[in-house]
Design a protein around this motif. Structure first.
Motif, PDB file in Angstrom:
ATOM      1  N   ASN A  49     -12.001  65.573   1.874  1.00 56.00           N
ATOM      2  CA  ASN A  49     -10.594  65.954   1.708  1.00 56.00           C
ATOM      3  C   ASN A  49     -10.089  65.637   0.311  1.00 56.00           C
ATOM      4  N   GLY A  50     -10.989  65.810  -0.716  1.00 51.45           N
ATOM      5  CA  GLY A  50     -10.630  65.596  -2.102  1.00 51.45           C
ATOM      6  C   GLY A  50     -10.708  64.152  -2.554  1.00 51.45           C
ATOM      7  N   ILE A  51     -11.040  63.198  -1.700  1.00 51.18           N
ATOM      8  CA  ILE A  51     -11.126  61.770  -2.047  1.00 51.18           C
ATOM      9  C   ILE A  51     -12.598  61.379  -2.050  1.00 51.18           C
ATOM     10  N   PRO A  52     -13.063  60.654  -3.072  1.00 53.61           N
ATOM     11  CA  PRO A  52     -14.467  60.221  -3.064  1.00 53.61           C
ATOM     12  C   PRO A  52     -14.819  59.590  -1.722  1.00 53.61           C
ATOM     13  N   ILE A  53     -15.991  59.925  -1.228  1.00 58.35           N
ATOM     14  CA  ILE A  53     -16.329  59.553   0.147  1.00 58.35           C
ATOM     15  C   ILE A  53     -16.437  58.044   0.318  1.00 58.35           C
ATOM     16  N   GLU A  54     -16.757  57.356  -0.791  1.00 56.86           N
ATOM     17  CA  GLU A  54     -16.830  55.895  -0.675  1.00 56.86           C
ATOM     18  C   GLU A  54     -15.443  55.290  -0.504  1.00 56.86           C
ATOM     19  N   ASN A  55     -14.405  56.038  -0.880  1.00 60.04           N
ATOM     20  CA  ASN A  55     -13.040  55.552  -0.702  1.00 60.04           C
ATOM     21  C   ASN A  55     -12.388  56.104   0.564  1.00 60.04           C
ATOM     22  N   SER A  56     -13.110  56.904   1.330  1.00 53.75           N
ATOM     23  CA  SER A  56     -12.566  57.509   2.543  1.00 53.75           C
ATOM     24  C   SER A  56     -12.741  56.578   3.728  1.00 53.75           C
ATOM     25  N   PRO A  57     -11.953  56.769   4.794  1.00 56.06           N
ATOM     26  CA  PRO A  57     -12.104  55.925   5.991  1.00 56.06           C
ATOM     27  C   PRO A  57     -13.521  56.011   6.524  1.00 56.06           C
ATOM     28  N   ARG A  58     -14.008  54.892   7.004  1.00 55.57           N
ATOM     29  CA  ARG A  58     -15.378  54.834   7.521  1.00 55.57           C
ATOM     30  C   ARG A  58     -15.460  55.597   8.840  1.00 55.57           C
ATOM     31  N   ASP A  59     -16.566  56.339   9.013  1.00 55.80           N
ATOM     32  CA  ASP A  59     -16.797  57.111  10.232  1.00 55.80           C
ATOM     33  C   ASP A  59     -18.196  56.770  10.736  1.00 55.80           C
ATOM     34  N   PRO A  60     -18.322  56.108  11.901  1.00 56.11           N
ATOM     35  CA  PRO A  60     -19.666  55.714  12.377  1.00 56.11           C
ATOM     36  C   PRO A  60     -20.549  56.908  12.696  1.00 56.11           C
ATOM     37  N   SER A  61     -19.982  58.079  12.939  1.00 54.78           N
ATOM     38  CA  SER A  61     -20.819  59.246  13.257  1.00 54.78           C
ATOM     39  C   SER A  61     -21.339  59.928  11.999  1.00 54.78           C
ATOM     40  N   ARG A  62     -21.017  59.416  10.818  1.00 57.26           N
ATOM     41  CA  ARG A  62     -21.381  60.064   9.560  1.00 57.26           C
ATOM     42  C   ARG A  62     -22.294  59.155   8.758  1.00 57.26           C
ATOM     43  N   LYS A  63     -23.374  59.732   8.251  1.00 51.75           N
ATOM     44  CA  LYS A  63     -24.299  58.996   7.396  1.00 51.75           C
ATOM     45  C   LYS A  63     -24.554  59.822   6.143  1.00 51.75           C
ATOM     46  N   VAL A  64     -24.286  59.230   4.960  1.00 46.65           N
ATOM     47  CA  VAL A  64     -24.385  59.944   3.693  1.00 46.65           C
ATOM     48  C   VAL A  64     -25.726  59.620   3.048  1.00 46.65           C
ATOM     49  N   GLU A  65     -26.501  60.654   2.810  1.00 42.90           N
ATOM     50  CA  GLU A  65     -27.724  60.537   2.017  1.00 42.90           C
ATOM     51  C   GLU A  65     -27.432  61.115   0.635  1.00 42.90           C
ATOM     52  N   GLU A  66     -28.469  61.208  -0.208  1.00 40.46           N
ATOM     53  CA  GLU A  66     -28.241  61.669  -1.574  1.00 40.46           C
ATOM     54  C   GLU A  66     -27.736  63.110  -1.614  1.00 40.46           C
ATOM     55  N   ASP A  67     -28.416  64.007  -0.869  1.00 34.69           N
ATOM     56  CA  ASP A  67     -28.049  65.421  -0.923  1.00 34.69           C
ATOM     57  C   ASP A  67     -27.615  65.953   0.426  1.00 34.69           C
ATOM     58  N   SER A  68     -27.258  65.096   1.379  1.00 30.42           N
ATOM     59  CA  SER A  68     -26.857  65.579   2.691  1.00 30.42           C
ATOM     60  C   SER A  68     -26.002  64.533   3.382  1.00 30.42           C
ATOM     61  N   ILE A  69     -25.211  65.032   4.342  1.00 33.11           N
ATOM     62  CA  ILE A  69     -24.430  64.169   5.222  1.00 33.11           C
ATOM     63  C   ILE A  69     -24.841  64.503   6.645  1.00 33.11           C
ATOM     64  N   ILE A  70     -25.270  63.493   7.404  1.00 30.40           N
ATOM     65  CA  ILE A  70     -25.777  63.686   8.756  1.00 30.40           C
ATOM     66  C   ILE A  70     -24.696  63.230   9.729  1.00 30.40           C
ATOM     67  N   PHE A  71     -24.388  64.110  10.697  1.00 36.50           N
ATOM     68  CA  PHE A  71     -23.380  63.812  11.714  1.00 36.50           C
ATOM     69  C   PHE A  71     -24.076  63.663  13.058  1.00 36.50           C
ATOM     70  N   SER A  72     -23.728  62.590  13.765  1.00 40.99           N
ATOM     71  CA  SER A  72     -24.321  62.321  15.076  1.00 40.99           C
ATOM     72  C   SER A  72     -23.210  62.013  16.067  1.00 40.99           C
ATOM     73  N   ASP A  73     -23.266  62.686  17.225  1.00 45.48           N
ATOM     74  CA  ASP A  73     -22.333  62.396  18.322  1.00 45.48           C
ATOM     75  C   ASP A  73     -20.889  62.452  17.826  1.00 45.48           C
ATOM     76  N   VAL A  74     -20.518  63.590  17.230  1.00 43.19           N
ATOM     77  CA  VAL A  74     -19.180  63.711  16.647  1.00 43.19           C
ATOM     78  C   VAL A  74     -18.124  63.641  17.736  1.00 43.19           C
ATOM     79  N   GLN A  75     -16.936  63.184  17.339  1.00 40.64           N
ATOM     80  CA  GLN A  75     -15.838  63.003  18.266  1.00 40.64           C
ATOM     81  C   GLN A  75     -14.684  63.929  17.900  1.00 40.64           C
ATOM     82  N   PRO A  76     -13.834  64.274  18.897  1.00 43.70           N
ATOM     83  CA  PRO A  76     -12.644  65.074  18.556  1.00 43.70           C
ATOM     84  C   PRO A  76     -11.807  64.369  17.497  1.00 43.70           C
TER      85      PRO A  76
END
Length: 1313
Positions: free
Chosen positions: A392-419
């Motif tokens: 949402n335009g904010i560096p991801i390291e400064n964004s709220p933490r999301d346990p369903s999101r994992k940031v790799e170098e060239d990808s973001i992996i989403f697991s068991d996403v929630q509404p």
């Protein structure tokens, strides 16, 4: 170590993705009816370019548009800080968008220069635009300077410097004179890339005072000019005379060589230099040399060939340009300058760097709650770009933490996403040469299925054509689509149906029975939705009566008919063409509903006429040719083609039109019907004449519509009934002004030929279509999935462009637009295509085999993972072969893309087979699955290799055979059966003998002589008996001939004229007799007996109309046909001695032969007749003798009465002159006694005996049959027939009666006539 860690990281990501349910990119539909209740994060749809140069005379418009649900709001930053547009009255934001309109009237544009960025935001996330750098265009004036005249010695080199003021963007440089005409340039005088004018050597003609350099600034459309430069070129004598006058106030070049010399480089300097270019840009290398004579420039690449389709040479070979540069273009480039005095070369080392570019951009994800997904961002560049993520335009390291999101170098992996986890993610990748920014949202939706296809839609198709029934759906999770047909409860699948990934149902070959109502059902975990569509299968359009070839005389009429059958619900349209073009606009051509009539036919009407019947779904065509037949001309009048027109003149000269007038020539007794105006394009196609228009023969003027940028020359031809005149003399030339192109290239196509490229091709415009100089093609492309921006490049003199580095088999949109120096053609429509395919990466899995019987096995497999196909899956191939060192051939069976099993038929029983399975696409086959083996069980054996009958005798014979070629298991024995066949072809009792497997012969005893037998032999395994081979034998034994040989009169016993032995005849070849795979004849044999020739055969066909056909061998007679009536044996009677060809045929109900046996050769021997001759019967002999005696008495009586005039006592005369040799008729047997006369010892004329002098029992040599058929005999010198008659008494004649010579009664009667 770092590469190992990256490899482990990628493997872990792959495993995680395979464990989860991967979701492909899915767009939320924008139909307002479907948008209700469907949220969507913002997506930027339109933005200004990164480098935005504005015209200070116009308002600044900074574009920013986005879509989303709810509709997003917009905000801006300027130079990294919030830009409050409400506080600046000069700035206005467009309603419903983020586009800024800045009013700079009364203001300086410099005040709004800076870096702008737009943010589109709603409650589900925020998307950001690129950094848009706004700069004002500048066109500064030339600095005032005094330019002194230049005097140069003839032959030296010279450089006129331009040095324009720096503008934004840089200006376009060109040299002109005071009359605004471009200065002529050639290999000696040319303009360099920096704008300077270079002379390799100067000549006296270069002297002038108006060398003016102009700079055109494209944004402001202003042109600045430098002060004129004066150049005087003098030879050595002139320099000596004028040195004093110019010594004080003129630059003087006197130290340069003026004679012939080898080349030296003016640009670049030295022996080598270097250059750097970015990937995708245009590489421009320049070499300018001086020398006398003028040097020629050539180019080559030291490390390989120059790229053929991307390399062009400009500026008289001095500039090398390579478009769309790739990393492979790096290396050493050598330019060589040469003339008659020598050569010199310069090496330019080129390095290729790359700003970031996408290998794969992030794609939007729509996930259902608790699903998994991944956002990938794969850029490339040189140096390697860095990647940073924002949410949402904010560096991801400064964004709220999301346990369903994992940031790799060239990808973001989403697991068991929630509404509530919806957001927009930004991938920013950069290096020192630039950056790329991509937005991709993750939208967490839980939506039941929705069907987007219009309900009750009707799909009309043609019989035997494909039918595509749409079922576009939306839902989260992605719905599963199933199809049903009205009245059927089962899902539509199988070979006849194919369901595509988008839900469309394809019926490969639609038939009438496929018409009806179809239902598609979309279902996910939240619900089910169905939709109904209808399929109507129409009858095809067919031309029943085609137009026929016509020959007609001049001025005659001709009618072409074209009668058509079509589906009643379709409206047909008839179109006629001549030579694949439109019909002439002539009232002589009359088109009716199903015909074309041409009145008063002329030579110009000759050609091929085609009728085309079109409907909204299909068409059919047929053609016929029209030929003109010359009529005999009237000798009194000589007709000829007209003389050419004269005195061509152009008037009313306009930009795009002209009026042409002429004077007609003589019509030569045939009125001129029309004039044809032709033109030559001297500028583009000199020497080629084209038809422009036609006018009636009564007119001598024509208004001609012209095209831009053409140098026209016109000529006129006259046409009468005889033919065409010679062309007129050409008119004066007339050139039209250039203009923008009016059309774009046609036949645009996009398809990859390698796994990482996209080849875009088109049909280039002709020179006439270019409408102006500088024709180029703007080639644009983008991926259809996602929100990719259009990428484009401009090329010239090519009709193909290759986009490299594309992902494998991805759909693209492509446009090709024509551009010249005066503007662009209208915006073209985009076409779609796919980048190249690659070979499948993996084989099918879970391969297994199920052996169904000894000749059939079924191979099963799981479908290949779609991600491993890397293209359009076309199907699967099963390779299989028998493990036999003598059989090395592999067999291949191909199955459709939706198949997961296939049957291997025609296998050899009791054999070991090996097989594997491979997937294949348009590129080729993938790797095979591991080899597997299976054994086929035992089967019944094949037929024995041979069967023949030997050693026949009166009551026995021997049957010999060979083992089967195809054992198909372990032999357990043989079964021999045989049965007799009587004279009426009825089969007798069947005898059966079981024989062990190691025997190959058997002797049969107690057989009946003179009897035909049929034998059947088959081999056995534990699976049963194999097919039988058959043989027939006929033993012909003539008992009478064996025990009672014929006796010739006076010669005693003689040999038989035709020795008779037991005969067995068979034409079977000594190779295995195998029942044919398709119905036909087999085991055809023949035998010859007393009654005729006996044929026997086996027939496995369905047709029962069987015939025996025969003809005399080596003759041209037609085959004689006799019906068989379903039997498998037949007796041919009445054959004359000789050799015949015989065959058995089967015919269908129309009399067409469907099967025919092999032809047999049958020889019918000459067998003496055994039929009872009427002339040898006692009653007949007595009757003939009585008649002969009565006639003799009457003749004698008549003779006596005529000579003596009275009665003559015949009896007394005979008694008085009795012949002692005449013996009275014997009363005991009714036969004549012997009669002898000195004049009658010779046989009567017409009698004959067998050639060997013998007479068979119960036969007569002088039979009626012999008279009818003729036979061998001898003739006297006078031509009379020589023969003997021998009579023989019956067996029951009294003893003592001996055979004696006597005239035949029949011959005796003939002698009296």
């Amino acid at each position: 170590m770092e590469s190992i860690l990256q490899c482990v990281l990628h493997v872990s990501i792959t495993v995680l993705l395979l464990l989860g349910h991967m979701i492909t990119a899915l767009e939320v539909p924008l139909d307002p009816k479907l948008l209700e209740g469907l949220p969507q994060p913002p997506t930027i749809t339109h933005q200004s370019p990164k480098d935005y140069i504005v015209d200070p005379r116009e308002n600044i418009v900074v574009h920013c548009e986005a879509k989303g649900k709810p509709h997003p709001s917009f905000s801006w930053t300027r130079n990294g800080t919030h830009f409050d547009i409400d506080k600046d009255p000069k700035v206005m934001k467009k309603a419903g968008a983020g586009t800024l309109v800045i009013d700079i009237s009364g203001e300086k544009a410099e005040a709004y220069e800076g870096v702008y960025q737009c943010t589109a935001r709603n409650e589900h996330g925020a998307a950001v635009s690129n950094n848009i750098v706004i700069r004002q265009s500048r066109s500064p004036l030339w600095a005032k300077e005094r330019i002194e005249p230049i005097v140069a010695q003839e032959g030296v080199s010279l450089v006129l410097q331009c040095r324009p003021p720096a503008g934004l963007p840089p200006p376009i440089i060109f040299w002109m004179d005071n009359n605004f005409l471009r200065l002529p340039q050639n290999s000696r005088v040319s303009q360099a890339l920096n704008g300077d004018l270079y002379f390799s050597n100067v000549r006296a003609e270069d002297t002038r005072s108006d060398y003016i350099c102009y700079a055109r600034f494209p944004h402001t459309q202003t042109i600045q000019q430098k002060q004129p430069i004066t150049v005087r070129v003098l030879n050595v004598d002139a320099i000596n005379e004028t040195m004093a006058a110019f010594l004080n106030d003129t630059d003087f070049f006197s130290d340069s060589p003026s004679g012939e010399r080898r080349p030296t480089f003016l640009v670049p300097s030295g022996a080598s230099s270097s250059a750097m270019v970015l990937r995708g840009d245009v590489l421009q290398l320049e070499c300018i040399a001086e020398g006398l004579p003028t040097p020629e420039i050539s180019w080559r690449k030291d490390s390989g060939d120059l790229p053929m389709n991307r390399t062009t040479l400009h500026n008289f070979q001095k500039t090398l340009m390579i478009s769309d540069v790739t990393e492979a273009d790096a290396g050493d480039y050598r330019c060589m300058a040469s003339n008659s005095q020598g050569a010199v070369y310069h090496i330019i080392t080129v390095t290729v760097k790359a700003a970031p570019y996408w290998i794969r951009t992030p794609k939007n994800l729509i996930l259902a709650p608790k699903e998994n997904g991944v956002l990938s961002c794969l850029p490339s560049g040189n140096p390697k770009p860095t990647i940073s993520w924002s949410m949402n335009g904010i560096p991801i390291e400064n964004s709220p933490r999301d346990p369903s999101r994992k940031v790799e170098e060239d990808s973001i992996i989403f697991s068991d996403v929630q509404p509530g986890s919806s957001a927009v993610y930004q991938c920013n990748t950069s290096n020192e040469f630039g950056y790329l920014l991509a937005n991709a949202f993750v939208n967490v939706l839980a939506e039941p299925p929705r069907v987007l296809t219009r309900p009750n839609k009707v799909y009309p198709v043609i019989t035997n054509g494909p039918a595509l029934l749409d079922c576009a759906t939306f839902g989260s999770p992605i719905p599963k689509i199933t199809w049903f047909k009205e009245g059927q409860n089962s899902v539509l699948d199988g070979d006849d149906y194919e369901q595509h990934k988008n839900g469309t149902l394809e019926i490969h070959t639609a038939q009438k029975a496929d018409s009806g109502k179809y239902t598609c059902v979309a279902m996910n975990s939240l619900g089910k939705k169905e939709n109904h569509v209808y399929l109507e299968v129409k009858e095809p359009t067919r031309i029943l009566k085609q137009p026929e070839y016509k020959v007609v005389q001049r001025n005659g009429n001709v009618l072409f008919e074209c009668k058509v059958k079509h589906d009643p619900s379709l409206i047909p349209t008839m179109t006629w063409l001549k030579n694949d073009g439109e019909l002439p606009d002539d009232e002589r051509f009359v088109v009716d509903m199903d015909s074309l009539t041409i009145y008063n036919v002329t030579e110009g009407d000759e050609g091929t006429y085609t009728c085309i019947m079109n409907t909204t779904l299909d068409q059919d065509t047929a053609s016929a040719k029209l030929t003109l037949m010359e009529a005999t001309p009237t000798p009194a009048i000589i007709y000829d083609q007209p003389d050419p027109p004269t005195d061509l003149e152009m008037t009313e000269l306009q930009a795009r039109s002209v009026q042409l007038t002429w004077v007609p020539g003589s019509d030569n007794n045939s009125p001129i019907q029309r004039f044809i105006i032709q033109y030559e394009d001297v500028l583009h196609q000199q020497g080629v004449w084209h038809n422009l228009t036609e006018v009636p023969g009564t007119k001598t003027t024509a208004h001609l519509e012209l095209s831009p940028y053409v140098l026209y020359t016109f000529r006129v031809l006259a046409v009468n009934e005889v033919g065409f005149s010679q062309p007129s003399y050409p008119s004066a030339r007339y050139q039209t002004e250039p203009a923008v192109p009016e059309e774009n290239p046609s036949e645009v196509d996009a398809a990859g030929n390698e796994h990482d490229n996209l080849v875009i091709s088109w049909k280039a415009l002709t020179s006439l279509q270019s409408n102006g100089p500088g024709l180029q093609y703007k080639v644009s492309w983008r991926q259809t999935d996602g929100d990719k921006d259009w990428e484009s490049v401009s090329v010239a003199n090519v009709s193909k462009y290759v986009v490299s580095g594309t992902p494998t088999y991805v759909k693209y949109e492509v446009k090709v637009q024509a551009v010249n120096d005066y503007g662009s053609a209208p915006e073209p429509n985009a076409i779609r295509g796919f980048s190249g395919e690659d070979l499948p990466m993996a084989p099918p899995e879970a391969v297994q085999v199920l052996v169904e019987n000894s000749t059939l096995a079924e191979v099963q497999w799981d479908p290949i993972n779609p991600q491993m196909v890397r293209g359009w899956l076309k199907g699967y191939k099963v390779y299989y072969w028998k493990e036999d060192p003598q059989i090395e051939e592999q067999k291949v069976l191909t199955f459709g893309r939706n198949k997961t099993q296939g049957k291997l038929a025609g296998l050899q029983p009791y054999s070991l087979y090996t097989f594997n399975v491979r997937a294949f696409n348009g590129k080729g086959e993938g790797p095979p699955s591991p080899n597997q083996q299976f054994n086929t069980p035992e089967g019944v054996p094949g037929p024995p290799a041979s069967l023949r009958i030997t050693n026949p005798s009166l009551d026995s014979l021997t049957v010999e055979w060979g083992p089967p070629v195809e054992l198909n298991g372990q032999l357990t024995g043989y079964t021999l059966r045989y049965q007799p066949i009587n004279s009426t072809n009825e089969l007798g009792p069947l005898e059966e003998v079981s024989l062990p497997a190691n025997k190959t012969s058997c002797t049969l005893h107690s057989l009946k002589y003179s009897t035909r037998y049929k034998f059947y032999l088959n081999a056995n395994t534990v699976k049963g008996a194999g097919p039988a081979v058959t043989e027939e034998t006929v033993i012909i034994m003539d008992e009478d001939l064996m025990h009672h040989p014929a006796v010739d009169v006076g010669k005693g016993h003689t040999e038989l004229p035709h020795p008779v032995y037991p005969i067995t005849q068979s034409l079977r070849p000594p190779f295995p007799k195998v029942r044919p795979t398709s119905p036909g004849f087999g085991n055809v044999s023949s035998s010859v007996g007393e009654d005729g020739a006996v044929l026997s055969w086996e027939y496995w066909g369905l047709d029962k109309n069987l015939f025996v056909e025969y003809t005399v061998e080596n003759s041209k007679e037609e085959w004689t046909k006799e019906s068989v009536n379903g039997s498998q044996t037949y007796l041919l009677k009445g054959l004359k001695p000789g050799t015949y060809k015989v065959r058995v045929v089967a015919k269908d109900h129309t009399g067409v032969t469907v099967h025919s046996s092999q032809e047999l050769s049958i020889t019918v021997p000459v067998i003496p007749s055994q039929q009872v001759d009427i002339a040898t019967q006692g009653w007949f002999i007595g009757l003939m003798c009585a008649i002969a005696l009565l006639i003799l008495v009457l003749l004698i009586a008549c003779f006596i009465k005529r000579n003596k005039g009275g009665k003559y006592p015949v009896k007394e005369k005979e008694d008085a002159h009795a012949d002692p040799e005449i013996q009275p008729m014997k009363d005991d047997d009714g036969t004549f006694g012997e009669y002898s006369d000195t004049e009658d010892h010779k046989p009567l004329k017409g009698s004959r005996t067998p050639s060997n002098g013998t007479v068979k029992k119960d036969d007569s040599d002088d039979s009626l049959v012999d008279y009818g058929e003729g036979g061998e005999g001898q003739f006297n010198e006078d031509g009379s027939f020589i023969g003997q008659y021998s009579g023989k008494k019956e067996r029951d004649t009294a003893e003592g009666n001996e055979s004696s010579e006597a005239p035949s009664p029949v011959n005796a009667m003939n002698s009296f006539v």
